[in-house]
Structures are given as C-alpha cells and as structure tokens.
Scaffold this motif. Structure first.
Motif, PDB file in Angstrom:
ATOM      1  N   ARG A 297       0.846  -1.203   0.000  1.00 30.44           N
ATOM      2  CA  ARG A 297       0.000   0.000   0.000  1.00 30.44           C
ATOM      3  C   ARG A 297       0.878   1.249   0.000  1.00 30.44           C
ATOM      4  O   ARG A 297       0.620   2.216  -0.701  1.00 30.44           O
ATOM      5  N   TYR A 298       1.972   1.192   0.753  1.00 25.96           N
ATOM      6  CA  TYR A 298       2.904   2.329   0.800  1.00 25.96           C
ATOM      7  C   TYR A 298       3.501   2.592  -0.602  1.00 25.96           C
ATOM      8  O   TYR A 298       3.510   3.718  -1.085  1.00 25.96           O
TER       9      TYR A 298
ATOM     10  N   ALA B 253       2.341   1.757  -3.454  1.00 24.17           N
ATOM     11  CA  ALA B 253       1.323   2.157  -4.429  1.00 24.17           C
ATOM     12  C   ALA B 253       0.881   3.608  -4.222  1.00 24.17           C
ATOM     13  O   ALA B 253       0.637   4.330  -5.186  1.00 24.17           O
ATOM     14  N   ARG B 254       0.807   4.042  -2.956  1.00 24.71           N
ATOM     15  CA  ARG B 254       0.169   5.340  -2.717  1.00 24.71           C
ATOM     16  C   ARG B 254       1.052   6.418  -2.104  1.00 24.71           C
ATOM     17  O   ARG B 254       0.791   7.603  -2.292  1.00 24.71           O
ATOM     18  N   HIS B 255       2.060   6.010  -1.329  1.00 22.56           N
ATOM     19  CA  HIS B 255       2.766   7.036  -0.543  1.00 22.56           C
ATOM     20  C   HIS B 255       4.274   7.030  -0.727  1.00 22.56           C
ATOM     21  O   HIS B 255       4.979   7.692   0.033  1.00 22.56           O
TER      22      HIS B 255
ATOM     23  N   GLN C  36       6.907  10.176  -0.189  1.00 27.73           N
ATOM     24  CA  GLN C  36       5.924  11.255  -0.253  1.00 27.73           C
ATOM     25  C   GLN C  36       6.502  12.645   0.003  1.00 27.73           C
ATOM     26  O   GLN C  36       5.865  13.638  -0.307  1.00 27.73           O
TER      27      GLN C  36
ATOM     28  N   ALA D 179       5.066   7.932  -6.394  1.00 27.46           N
ATOM     29  CA  ALA D 179       4.158   6.840  -6.022  1.00 27.46           C
ATOM     30  C   ALA D 179       3.311   6.467  -7.239  1.00 27.46           C
ATOM     31  O   ALA D 179       3.134   7.273  -8.154  1.00 27.46           O
ATOM     32  N   GLY D 180       2.814   5.244  -7.222  1.00 23.41           N
ATOM     33  CA  GLY D 180       1.910   4.849  -8.305  1.00 23.41           C
ATOM     34  C   GLY D 180       2.587   4.073  -9.418  1.00 23.41           C
ATOM     35  O   GLY D 180       1.942   3.647 -10.371  1.00 23.41           O
TER      36      GLY D 180
ATOM     37  N   ASP E 193       1.245  -0.949  -8.900  1.00 18.05           N
ATOM     38  CA  ASP E 193      -0.203  -1.071  -8.714  1.00 18.05           C
ATOM     39  C   ASP E 193      -0.431  -2.346  -7.887  1.00 18.05           C
ATOM     40  O   ASP E 193      -0.617  -3.435  -8.429  1.00 18.05           O
TER      41      ASP E 193
ATOM     42  N   ARG F 240      -8.200  -0.608 -12.237  1.00 16.52           N
ATOM     43  CA  ARG F 240      -7.767  -0.123 -10.920  1.00 16.52           C
ATOM     44  C   ARG F 240      -8.894   0.607 -10.173  1.00 16.52           C
ATOM     45  O   ARG F 240      -9.093   0.455  -8.973  1.00 16.52           O
ATOM     46  N   GLU F 241      -9.673   1.412 -10.926  1.00 19.94           N
ATOM     47  CA  GLU F 241     -10.666   2.259 -10.240  1.00 19.94           C
ATOM     48  C   GLU F 241     -11.793   1.454  -9.595  1.00 19.94           C
ATOM     49  O   GLU F 241     -12.520   1.960  -8.760  1.00 19.94           O
TER      50      GLU F 241
ATOM     51  N   THR G 130      -6.908  -2.529  -0.388  1.00 24.38           N
ATOM     52  CA  THR G 130      -5.602  -3.100  -0.756  1.00 24.38           C
ATOM     53  C   THR G 130      -5.675  -4.621  -0.674  1.00 24.38           C
ATOM     54  O   THR G 130      -5.213  -5.322  -1.568  1.00 24.38           O
TER      55      THR G 130
END
Ligand code: SER
Length: 338
Positions: free
Chosen positions: A165-166, A168-170, A173, A180-181, A184, A251-252, A257
């Motif tokens: 999750r980290y 993928a998103r943060h 940061q 990030a990203g 996936d 993805r949407e 997670t």
C-alpha cells in the motif's frame, strides 16, 4: 511493439504450478525466479527461468535490464509452520524479499513508464483471534478485524500488505517529484489452498491436502488438529482464477488493498469423512499437535469476502462437494494411478 513479460516468483511452488500453466495458455511471456529449478514440464512453458533468491538484488537488476515486466505475481514465501522454526529466515524471505520485489517493480514502472501490476497473496494467517471461544463467536471475519497475527508468517504477510500500500500510494511522499503509483499493488488473503497436483510444505493448513493425498497413495494419515477444527479453504483452480481476475480488473474498481477470499469452511472431520468415502481403505486418525492447533485456532473459521465479490466479481466455482467430487478426488486418483 513492446514484448511485455510477467514475472512469477516462487514459481515452483504450489500456486506457481497452476498459475504458470494458465499464463502460458493465455500466451503470456513468462519469466520466473525460484531457488530450485522448475520441473521440466513447467520449464518448457516459460521464456526465461532464473534459479536464485528474490533477495539477490543483482539478479533482479539483470531481469530489469533484460525484460519489460508489467505484471508480477510474487508467490515466494516460507509458510507458517516452517517460519516458526526459522523466524529470522522467514523475515528475510517474506519481508525483505517482498521489499526487494517492490523496489524492482517500482524501477520497472519507472523505466518503461507503465504501472506494474503487483499481485501479492496474503493469507488468513494475517488474522489472530485470541482464543477458540472468540473464534467461534467471531462469525465471518472482515478484513479490518482481528489483525493481530500470532505467527511470524502472519506478521510478515500483514506488514507486506502495508508495504505494498505504501509503494502504491505514498512512496517517497516528501520527495520533490513524488513517484508513487509505479506499483499497482493488489492483494488477496487466501484461505488454506488445496491442490490436486501438489502438496504444500511447511504450512499449518496442510492437514487438509495431506489427508487427501495420503489416502490416495494408500498411506495412513494422522491429522495434527482436532476433528472439529474449522478454517476456510479453497480449491487451487479458484485461487488461480482469483489471481488472474484481480490482475485484470480496472484499478478504479478496487476499494481495498487486501481482499478476503473464501470458498468453504469444513471441519477437519468433514474432510476426513469425505476422503474416507472416496478412498474406503484410507486410515485417518487424529493426533493433535497442541502447538500447531493453537495456530489454527487463532485463524478465523469463516471470512467475509463481500468486498472481493462486489469490487471485482470474485465467485469461486468449487464449493466443498464440487471441490472434492469434480476436482480433487478424480484428479488425485488419476495422478497416483498413473
Ligand atoms: N496455508 C498457509 C499456511 O498454512 C496459510 O496461508 O501457512
């Protein structure tokens, strides 16, 4: 046009067997890593096989340089029983190995400019219920409940869900250009898996597959948990379907997670009775190993898989009877007769 490849770690393991066959049927270019050479039948299906450790950064760099990976199935892990005997090695493989793979996926995404879909099998071991009474009262456990695993493996899995999750998103940061990203990250919490083709090694849900395979081979089996022990299970083809389905969904559509998955929750005695009917000469006894029993008693009897069904259409094909009547018993019979 780019030749995208899929990377499978722990390729020679239980899930790898079924997954590689399916990916090959779908015409995918497959690159594998395992610490042991692939069985020849699998080896023939892959574009390149690397024998080595997932913690070998040089090896990962070589793969990065040679292939354009857009999908990773990171299956390599030490299972729960084995991890209790070697917790530091378990941490190295299960956590540091996953960290290496996430870094690898991030750099792949950076180098070819497309997010790398990263499929991670977590586990019911991510849960830890304090005692049997709480387990029996808990009913269908949801993803955010009882995240207090008692095993090294469970702790490793739960933490790696967060690591994913980290990434993928943060990821980084606070950096000037946040990156990030690139990964996936998508994760399922598998129940105990039962395959007709292979037997697991080093797990604590192994009593179910071991009972079936022993009976088919005509060997006696002493089950290490009580007859009334109940945890969720799933037939291997449904596990492979789930991984492939989750990998392909936009993805949407994903709201979490980590997703619970389940197909059926038999008592150990239900499995023993069904196996006994299919193989009348089977000798199944119960010799409880209190320590392993404690681990299984800390795992939920049932999990709530509503989110997976709603978000990406998870729907297992095999309930308990179909799993035995149409998949396990006929396939295993044929396997040991051959
Ligand atoms: N099958 C695993 C084990 O027993 C749990 O996910 O370790």
């Amino acid at each position: 046009m780019r030749a995208w490849s899929v990377l499978v770690t722990g390729a020679n393991g239980e899930i790898g067997h079924g997954l590689i066959t399916r990916l090959a049927q779908a015409g995918r270019s497959i690159v594998t890593i395992d610490i042991v050479p692939l069985e020849p039948a699998l080896s023939r299906l892959v574009r390149r096989e690397f024998v080595g450790s997932i913690t070998d950064v040089r090896l990962l760099e070589r793969i990065l340089a040679e292939f354009e990976i857009d999908l990773v199935f990171h299956l390599a892990a030490l299972l729960s029983t084995r991890s209790e005997f070697t917790p530091v090695t378990a941490h190295e493989v299960n956590v540091e190995g996953t960290l290496c793979l996430l870094e690898f996926a991030h750099h792949e995404g950076e180098s070819h400019g497309r997010p790398v879909v990263f499929l991670y099998p977590s586990s019911i071991a991510a849960y830890g219920l304090p005692d049997l009474e709480t387990k029996m009262r808990a009913k269908r456990v949801r993803e955010d409940e009882w995240n207090t695993p008692t095993t090294m493996y469970g702790c490793n899995k739960l933490y790696c869900e967060h690591l994913g999750r980290y990434y993928a998103r943060h990821y980084k940061q606070l950096a000037a250009d946040t990156t990030a990203g690139r990964v996936d990250f998508r994760c399922v919490r598998f129940p105990g898996l039962i395959s007709a083709l292979t037997t697991p090694s080093g797990g604590t849900s192994d009593y179910a597959p071991e009972m079936i395979h022993a009976a088919a081979k005509g060997e006696p089996y002493a089950c290490f948990v009580r007859p009334d022990t109940r945890i969720p299970f799933m037939a291997m083809p449904d596990a492979i379907d789930a991984l492939q389905l989750l990998a392909s969904v936009p993805r949407e559509r994903l709201t979490r997670t980590a997703y619970n998955l389940t197909a059926f929750s038999p008592a150990a005695s239900d499995i023993g009775d069904t196996v006994g009917r299919a193989f009348p000469h089977a000798t199944i006894t119960f010799e409880v190993d209190q320590k392993r029993q404690r681990i299984v008693d800390s795992w939920p009897a049932e999990v709530d898989d509503t989110a997976a069904r709603r978000d990406w259409g998870f729907a297992p094909r095999y309930d308990f009877s179909r799993a035995f009547d149409e998949y396990l018993i006929p396939t295993i019979r044929e396997r040991y007769l051959a």
